[in-house]
Write a protein that holds these residues in place. Structure first.
Motif, PDB file in Angstrom:
ATOM      1  N   VAL A 122      73.811  -8.556 -27.545  1.00  0.00           N
ATOM      2  CA  VAL A 122      73.676  -9.924 -27.043  1.00  0.00           C
ATOM      3  C   VAL A 122      73.600 -10.927 -28.192  1.00  0.00           C
ATOM      4  N   PHE A 123      72.949 -10.544 -29.274  1.00  0.00           N
ATOM      5  CA  PHE A 123      72.813 -11.428 -30.426  1.00  0.00           C
ATOM      6  C   PHE A 123      73.590 -10.856 -31.598  1.00  0.00           C
ATOM      7  N   GLU A 124      74.188 -11.740 -32.364  1.00  0.00           N
ATOM      8  CA  GLU A 124      74.965 -11.322 -33.524  1.00  0.00           C
ATOM      9  C   GLU A 124      74.080 -10.670 -34.587  1.00  0.00           C
ATOM     10  N   ASN A 125      72.882 -11.208 -34.755  1.00  0.00           N
ATOM     11  CA  ASN A 125      71.944 -10.685 -35.749  1.00  0.00           C
ATOM     12  C   ASN A 125      70.832  -9.893 -35.069  1.00  0.00           C
ATOM     13  N   LYS A 126      70.096  -9.141 -35.876  1.00  0.00           N
ATOM     14  CA  LYS A 126      69.007  -8.300 -35.373  1.00  0.00           C
ATOM     15  C   LYS A 126      67.868  -9.152 -34.813  1.00  0.00           C
ATOM     16  N   ILE A 127      67.299  -8.738 -33.690  1.00  0.00           N
ATOM     17  CA  ILE A 127      66.145  -9.403 -33.092  1.00  0.00           C
ATOM     18  C   ILE A 127      64.914  -9.104 -33.946  1.00  0.00           C
ATOM     19  N   VAL A 128      64.184 -10.166 -34.311  1.00  0.00           N
ATOM     20  CA  VAL A 128      62.984 -10.007 -35.138  1.00  0.00           C
ATOM     21  C   VAL A 128      61.706 -10.308 -34.352  1.00  0.00           C
ATOM     22  N   THR A 129      61.829 -10.534 -33.063  1.00  0.00           N
ATOM     23  CA  THR A 129      60.677 -10.808 -32.212  1.00  0.00           C
ATOM     24  C   THR A 129      59.690  -9.651 -32.298  1.00  0.00           C
ATOM     25  N   THR A 130      58.435  -9.972 -32.532  1.00  0.00           N
ATOM     26  CA  THR A 130      57.410  -8.933 -32.578  1.00  0.00           C
ATOM     27  C   THR A 130      56.784  -8.772 -31.193  1.00  0.00           C
ATOM     28  N   ILE A 131      56.292  -7.582 -30.952  1.00  0.00           N
ATOM     29  CA  ILE A 131      55.544  -7.278 -29.730  1.00  0.00           C
ATOM     30  C   ILE A 131      54.138  -6.928 -30.185  1.00  0.00           C
ATOM     31  N   GLU A 132      53.173  -7.716 -29.738  1.00  0.00           N
ATOM     32  CA  GLU A 132      51.803  -7.546 -30.187  1.00  0.00           C
ATOM     33  C   GLU A 132      50.860  -7.537 -28.983  1.00  0.00           C
ATOM     34  N   GLU A 133      49.734  -6.883 -29.148  1.00  0.00           N
ATOM     35  CA  GLU A 133      48.694  -6.962 -28.121  1.00  0.00           C
ATOM     36  C   GLU A 133      48.099  -8.355 -28.158  1.00  0.00           C
ATOM     37  N   ALA A 134      47.889  -8.917 -26.992  1.00  0.00           N
ATOM     38  CA  ALA A 134      47.289 -10.253 -26.927  1.00  0.00           C
ATOM     39  C   ALA A 134      45.858 -10.197 -27.427  1.00  0.00           C
ATOM     40  N   GLY A 135      45.531 -11.168 -28.222  1.00  0.00           N
ATOM     41  CA  GLY A 135      44.167 -11.379 -28.671  1.00  0.00           C
ATOM     42  C   GLY A 135      43.710 -12.717 -28.120  1.00  0.00           C
ATOM     43  N   PRO A 136      42.784 -13.358 -28.785  1.00  0.00           N
ATOM     44  CA  PRO A 136      42.328 -14.666 -28.309  1.00  0.00           C
ATOM     45  C   PRO A 136      43.459 -15.699 -28.305  1.00  0.00           C
ATOM     46  N   PHE A 137      43.446 -16.523 -27.287  1.00  0.00           N
ATOM     47  CA  PHE A 137      44.386 -17.644 -27.167  1.00  0.00           C
ATOM     48  C   PHE A 137      43.553 -18.907 -27.172  1.00  0.00           C
ATOM     49  N   TYR A 138      43.843 -19.783 -28.109  1.00  0.00           N
ATOM     50  CA  TYR A 138      43.106 -21.036 -28.239  1.00  0.00           C
ATOM     51  C   TYR A 138      44.006 -22.178 -27.800  1.00  0.00           C
ATOM     52  N   GLU A 139      43.578 -22.895 -26.772  1.00  0.00           N
ATOM     53  CA  GLU A 139      44.388 -24.015 -26.289  1.00  0.00           C
ATOM     54  C   GLU A 139      44.527 -25.063 -27.373  1.00  0.00           C
ATOM     55  N   ALA A 140      45.726 -25.587 -27.475  1.00  0.00           N
ATOM     56  CA  ALA A 140      45.992 -26.659 -28.429  1.00  0.00           C
ATOM     57  C   ALA A 140      45.313 -27.939 -27.961  1.00  0.00           C
ATOM     58  N   GLU A 141      45.230 -28.876 -28.864  1.00  0.00           N
ATOM     59  CA  GLU A 141      44.628 -30.169 -28.575  1.00  0.00           C
ATOM     60  C   GLU A 141      45.352 -30.827 -27.397  1.00  0.00           C
ATOM     61  N   ASP A 142      44.631 -31.688 -26.693  1.00  0.00           N
ATOM     62  CA  ASP A 142      45.172 -32.329 -25.484  1.00  0.00           C
ATOM     63  C   ASP A 142      46.509 -33.014 -25.715  1.00  0.00           C
ATOM     64  N   TYR A 143      46.699 -33.635 -26.875  1.00  0.00           N
ATOM     65  CA  TYR A 143      47.937 -34.368 -27.102  1.00  0.00           C
ATOM     66  C   TYR A 143      49.159 -33.455 -27.219  1.00  0.00           C
ATOM     67  N   HIS A 144      48.955 -32.133 -27.318  1.00  0.00           N
ATOM     68  CA  HIS A 144      50.075 -31.190 -27.323  1.00  0.00           C
ATOM     69  C   HIS A 144      50.450 -30.723 -25.916  1.00  0.00           C
ATOM     70  N   GLN A 145      49.566 -30.875 -24.957  1.00  0.00           N
ATOM     71  CA  GLN A 145      49.822 -30.404 -23.591  1.00  0.00           C
ATOM     72  C   GLN A 145      50.792 -31.363 -22.889  1.00  0.00           C
ATOM     73  N   ASP A 146      51.742 -30.785 -22.153  1.00  0.00           N
ATOM     74  CA  ASP A 146      52.729 -31.579 -21.400  1.00  0.00           C
ATOM     75  C   ASP A 146      53.488 -32.543 -22.304  1.00  0.00           C
ATOM     76  N   TYR A 147      53.704 -32.156 -23.537  1.00  0.00           N
ATOM     77  CA  TYR A 147      54.292 -33.072 -24.516  1.00  0.00           C
ATOM     78  C   TYR A 147      55.669 -33.577 -24.087  1.00  0.00           C
ATOM     79  N   TYR A 148      56.526 -32.681 -23.687  1.00  0.00           N
ATOM     80  CA  TYR A 148      57.884 -33.095 -23.321  1.00  0.00           C
ATOM     81  C   TYR A 148      57.865 -34.047 -22.121  1.00  0.00           C
ATOM     82  N   ARG A 149      57.108 -33.711 -21.121  1.00  0.00           N
ATOM     83  CA  ARG A 149      57.042 -34.555 -19.924  1.00  0.00           C
ATOM     84  C   ARG A 149      56.543 -35.954 -20.268  1.00  0.00           C
ATOM     85  N   LEU A 150      55.619 -36.055 -21.195  1.00  0.00           N
ATOM     86  CA  LEU A 150      55.021 -37.341 -21.540  1.00  0.00           C
ATOM     87  C   LEU A 150      55.786 -38.114 -22.624  1.00  0.00           C
ATOM     88  N   HIS A 151      56.680 -37.424 -23.340  1.00  0.00           N
ATOM     89  CA  HIS A 151      57.339 -38.059 -24.496  1.00  0.00           C
ATOM     90  C   HIS A 151      58.842 -37.776 -24.534  1.00  0.00           C
TER      91      HIS A 151
END
Length: 182
Positions: A122-151
């Motif tokens: 499917v891709f011309e070059n090798k896929i480099v996407t890593t597969i990792e176990e999920a650890g903590p997820f920290y929500e980004a600051e409010d101004y990053h949420q819904d960025y595209y819709r708002l800007h």
């Protein structure tokens, strides 16, 4: 209602959030930081690349409507999984392509999906996407949420995100929420 969580990092989280919030079966999408070494990182720290975090999105979805594999299909279709620590002009480990799996089934499905993409060339070059176990997820600051819709008129949104949304509408119209179909 059946609920599951997926955490994906495909470069800038503004792009990834804009894509996934449009999909039928996706209940919520939150931009944030994952895969790093410090607690509660701030954007200014992430930008240095020294924390090890990726900009990612936490997606809550109904697997009866869209499967994890369906999310992976959209993920790989809307970013470049062949560039290490980079998406376009965005460079650094925070922009890496990664799947942070929340259970062993997701790990197996992600491995199988990447293997299939490779076998089908499917891709011309090798896929480099890593597969990792999920650890903590920290929500980004409010101004990053819904960025595209708002800007939507911001140059970054018009130049970088708009083409991804256009591609999504063109190739996956049948997977879009009716509120985002037009």
């Amino acid at each position: 209602m059946n609920r599951e969580t997926a955490i994906l990092a495909g470069g800038c989280f503004w792009c990834t959030e804009a894509v996934f919030e449009r999909l039928e079966g996706v209940l919520s999408v939150r931009s944030g930081y994952t895969g790093g070494s410090i607690k509660n990182p701030a954007y200014r720290e992430i930008c240095t690349g020294r924390t090890g975090h990726a900009e990612g999105v936490m997606i809550e979805f109904n697997p009866d409507i869209i499967s994890f594999r369906g999310l992976l299909e959209i993920f790989f279709a809307t970013h470049d999984p062949t560039t290490l620590n980079r998406q376009g002009n965005d460079m650094g480990t925070q922009y890496r392509s990664a799947i942070f799996c929340t259970n062993s089934r997701q790990i197996e499905e992600a491995r199988e999906f990447i293997k299939m993409l490779g076998e089908e060339g499917v891709f011309e070059n090798k896929i480099v996407t890593t597969i990792e176990e999920a650890g903590p997820f920290y929500e980004a600051e409010d101004y990053h949420q819904d960025y595209y819709r708002l800007h939507k008129e911001q140059p970054y949104c018009r130049i970088i995100i708009d083409p991804k949304i256009k591609k999504l509408k063109q190739h996956y119209a049948n997977k879009l929420k009716t509120t985002h179909a037009l």
